[in-house]
Design a protein around this motif. Structure first.
Motif, PDB file in Angstrom:
ATOM      1  N   VAL A 164     -25.262   6.826 -82.912  1.00  0.00           N
ATOM      2  CA  VAL A 164     -23.947   7.366 -83.293  1.00  0.00           C
ATOM      3  C   VAL A 164     -23.876   8.820 -82.837  1.00  0.00           C
ATOM      4  N   GLU A 165     -22.653   9.315 -82.644  1.00  0.00           N
ATOM      5  CA  GLU A 165     -22.455  10.665 -82.128  1.00  0.00           C
ATOM      6  C   GLU A 165     -22.950  11.727 -83.104  1.00  0.00           C
ATOM      7  N   SER A 166     -22.981  12.964 -82.597  1.00  0.00           N
ATOM      8  CA  SER A 166     -23.483  14.089 -83.387  1.00  0.00           C
ATOM      9  C   SER A 166     -22.587  14.374 -84.593  1.00  0.00           C
ATOM     10  N   ILE A 174     -15.043   1.779 -77.429  1.00  0.00           N
ATOM     11  CA  ILE A 174     -16.342   1.773 -78.100  1.00  0.00           C
ATOM     12  C   ILE A 174     -17.304   2.705 -77.359  1.00  0.00           C
ATOM     13  N   SER A 175     -17.981   3.584 -78.090  1.00  0.00           N
ATOM     14  CA  SER A 175     -18.900   4.535 -77.451  1.00  0.00           C
ATOM     15  C   SER A 175     -20.062   3.794 -76.797  1.00  0.00           C
ATOM     16  N   PRO A 176     -20.483   4.246 -75.594  1.00  0.00           N
ATOM     17  CA  PRO A 176     -21.549   3.543 -74.877  1.00  0.00           C
ATOM     18  C   PRO A 176     -22.936   4.049 -75.260  1.00  0.00           C
ATOM     19  N   ILE A 194     -10.626  10.782 -65.998  1.00  0.00           N
ATOM     20  CA  ILE A 194     -11.447   9.568 -65.946  1.00  0.00           C
ATOM     21  C   ILE A 194     -11.368   8.794 -67.255  1.00  0.00           C
ATOM     22  N   LYS A 195     -11.404   9.515 -68.382  1.00  0.00           N
ATOM     23  CA  LYS A 195     -11.403   8.851 -69.689  1.00  0.00           C
ATOM     24  C   LYS A 195     -10.014   8.424 -70.147  1.00  0.00           C
ATOM     25  N   GLY A 196      -8.964   9.028 -69.549  1.00  0.00           N
ATOM     26  CA  GLY A 196      -7.626   8.822 -70.082  1.00  0.00           C
ATOM     27  C   GLY A 196      -7.506   9.504 -71.434  1.00  0.00           C
TER      28      GLY A 196
HETATM   29 MG    MG Z   1     -15.995   9.795 -78.296  1.00  0.00          MG
END
Ligand code: MG
Ligand code: TXA
Length: 344
Positions: free
Chosen positions: A177-179, A148-150, A53-55
């Motif tokens: 922002v991510e962990s 871009i992260s959602p 799904i993400k490629g």
């Molecule tokens: Mg990511």
């Protein structure tokens, strides 16, 4: 029947999402950092669907989300003392710990690495989903690979559209922002990716940490690609030396230019769009709005974006990292003119 994949998450929706997870289908769900695209971490075929799904290339390992410490620890073969201390202090929360993986964790989840990254998210919907699913959930950010992260359900729909059956909507994510990703080498914590837990907070608990850098073993953090989080519009990061000389009299190159800054800046004539992440330069507030602002600028039909550098403290480290990876080059001032230079 409502066929919109974005569904505001009442309990029945969370149960439906859990049913999909148990049936081996990926669903998108909110965490406190960004939205994730989750699947049963114990089920290789389900995990394979995330990559499709993400490629996403198969060399980029996934983070596994657990709902309890017992469930988290069961995914590892060991848990050294500093990891225990970090768990006690920051879980549930935006901290991923990478440790040797248990036999039950499929190789696909870890991209063949002998270690697995695990965290307990601090979000009621994520926790409820993991508990109802009855399995740990492998989940990368719910964007197309490199994008871009959602931080909203609408952003997930934009990124993945019909490829995902259900998107649980709980509004904008709090951290943005991510962990922070941490591993251990000979007992010393090594930060593989700066994120939602500031390095200073980690160091208060376990002492000095090492920052992973490009000259280190690349196998340690295969997902840390140089270019990532990239908007379609080219983004140039303003050099620190040019920040002090920035004024409202600067000559802007022709074309539509957008500015992105964590704090208020002087706006020269000819700038077409501007996003100020925090009116007081607050880095927590800036992180919360960063990916949404980047997404808005990217959708504004501009020719180029200029990002102001972020102080390397607190959440600023994570922001600077995302800005750098999103960038196509550098911007600098030369005799009062803004010059955009693509990285070769
Ligand atoms: Mg990511
Ligand atoms: O906040 C977050 O961490 C979000 C939410 C959904 O939890 N997830 C996330 O996943 O950012 P993703 O796939 O976008 O980033 C995962 C990154 C990998 O690219 C890699 O840098 C690191 O985490 N990672 C995961 N497992 C690892 C491992 N076994 N060894 C080294 N690095 C690992």
């Amino acid at each position: 029947m409502n066929n919109d994949p974005v569904q505001f998450c009442g309990l029945s929706r969370i149960e439906e999402a859990a049913r999909l997870i148990r049936a081996g289908e990926p669903v998108a769900f909110p965490t406190e950092t960004v939205y994730g695209l989750g699947a049963d971490a114990t089920h290789p075929k389900a995990v394979a669907k995330i990559f499709a799904i993400k490629g996403r290339p198969a060399f980029d390992p996934l983070i596994v989300h657990a709902a309890s410490e017992a469930q988290a620890v069961s995914l590892w073969t060991e848990c050294p003392e500093p990891a225990r201390l970090l768990m006690e202090n920051f879980w549930p929360g935006p901290l991923t710990l990478v440790l040797p993986k248990a036999a039950g964790v499929p190789d696909l989840v870890t991209a063949g690495l002998p270690s697995v990254g695990v965290r307990i998210p601090n979000h009621p919907v994520a926790l409820d989903l993991i508990r109802r699913s009855g399995v740990p959930i492998a989940a990368p950010s719910a964007n197309r690979f490199g994008g871009i992260s959602p931080t909203t359900a609408q952003a997930v729909a934009q990124e993945l559209g019909e490829k995902v059956k259900l998107i649980l909507d709980a509004g904008p994510t709090r951290v943005g922002v991510e962990s922070t990703v941490v591993t251990f080498q000979a007992g010393t914590p090594v930060v593989l990716r700066p994120g939602g837990v500031p390095i200073e907070a980690i160091e208060r608990i376990v002492g000095k940490v090492r920052m992973h850098n490009a000259s280190d073993d690349p196998r340690l953090s295969p997902g840390m690609l140089t270019r990532h989080y990239a908007p379609a519009t080219s983004l140039y990061v303003l050099r620190q030396a040019s920040v002090n000389r920035w004024s409202s009299a600067i000559q802007i190159p022709s074309g539509k230019i957008g500015l992105l800054s964590y704090a208020p800046v002087k706006v020269p004539p000819g700038v077409s769009a501007i996003e100020i992440l925090s009116s007081t330069g607050n880095l927590v507030e800036s992180a919360a709005g960063f990916f949404q602002a980047l997404r808005r600028l990217d959708a504004a039909g501009l020719d180029a974006l200029v990002g102001f550098p972020v102080p390397l403290k607190g959440l600023g480290r994570a922001l600077a990292d995302r800005l750098e990876r999103a960038s196509a080059g550098q911007a600098r001032l030369e005799s009062g003119k803004l010059v955009l230079q693509s990285a070769s």
